[in-house]
Design a protein around this motif. Sequence first.
Motif, mmCIF file in Angstrom:
data_model
loop_
_atom_site.group_PDB
_atom_site.id
_atom_site.type_symbol
_atom_site.label_atom_id
_atom_site.label_comp_id
_atom_site.label_asym_id
_atom_site.label_seq_id
_atom_site.Cartn_x
_atom_site.Cartn_y
_atom_site.Cartn_z
ATOM 1 N N ARG A 32 0.829 -1.211 0.000
ATOM 2 C CA ARG A 32 0.000 0.000 0.000
ATOM 3 C C ARG A 32 0.859 1.254 0.000
ATOM 4 O O ARG A 32 0.558 2.235 -0.697
ATOM 5 N N LYS A 35 2.291 1.712 -3.463
ATOM 6 C CA LYS A 35 1.247 2.180 -4.378
ATOM 7 C C LYS A 35 0.963 3.664 -4.161
ATOM 8 O O LYS A 35 0.841 4.437 -5.128
ATOM 9 N N THR A 36 0.884 4.071 -2.900
ATOM 10 C CA THR A 36 0.633 5.482 -2.586
ATOM 11 C C THR A 36 1.786 6.360 -3.063
ATOM 12 O O THR A 36 1.570 7.420 -3.661
ATOM 13 N N VAL A 40 1.657 9.397 -5.760
ATOM 14 C CA VAL A 40 2.138 10.741 -5.431
ATOM 15 C C VAL A 40 3.208 11.172 -6.431
ATOM 16 O O VAL A 40 3.214 12.318 -6.897
#
Length: 112
Positions: A32, A35-36, A40
């Motif tokens: 996660r 992925k974040t 960004v």
Amino acid sequence: MLIFVIVFNLFLTLFNLYIAFRLWRLRRVLARVAKTLTMVERRLHRIFYPAPEVVLRGKQGTHELRQRYHRLLVQIELIEKIFSLVSLGIGIWRRQMRGKRRLRSEKLFPAV
């Protein structure tokens, strides 16, 4: 002794399952986070990709503004010189007119 080995193996199995479960959760969290961070990074790339071009345009605009400002300063100096000359001319003209008035008044009313 056999019971000790079975209990010890069972304890090792449970401990390994606990470690596997913690690693599985850590992998999900890290996935996660990755992925974040990727999302960004893509958004920041979209925002900052045109930045060099914008900076160059701003630099060019600033250069043109400074040139225009310099030209205006030269024009202001020229106008100040013109006003100074006009003021000087008006002052000389007034002095000449005063002198002519005195001469006229002396001709009309001579001193006794």
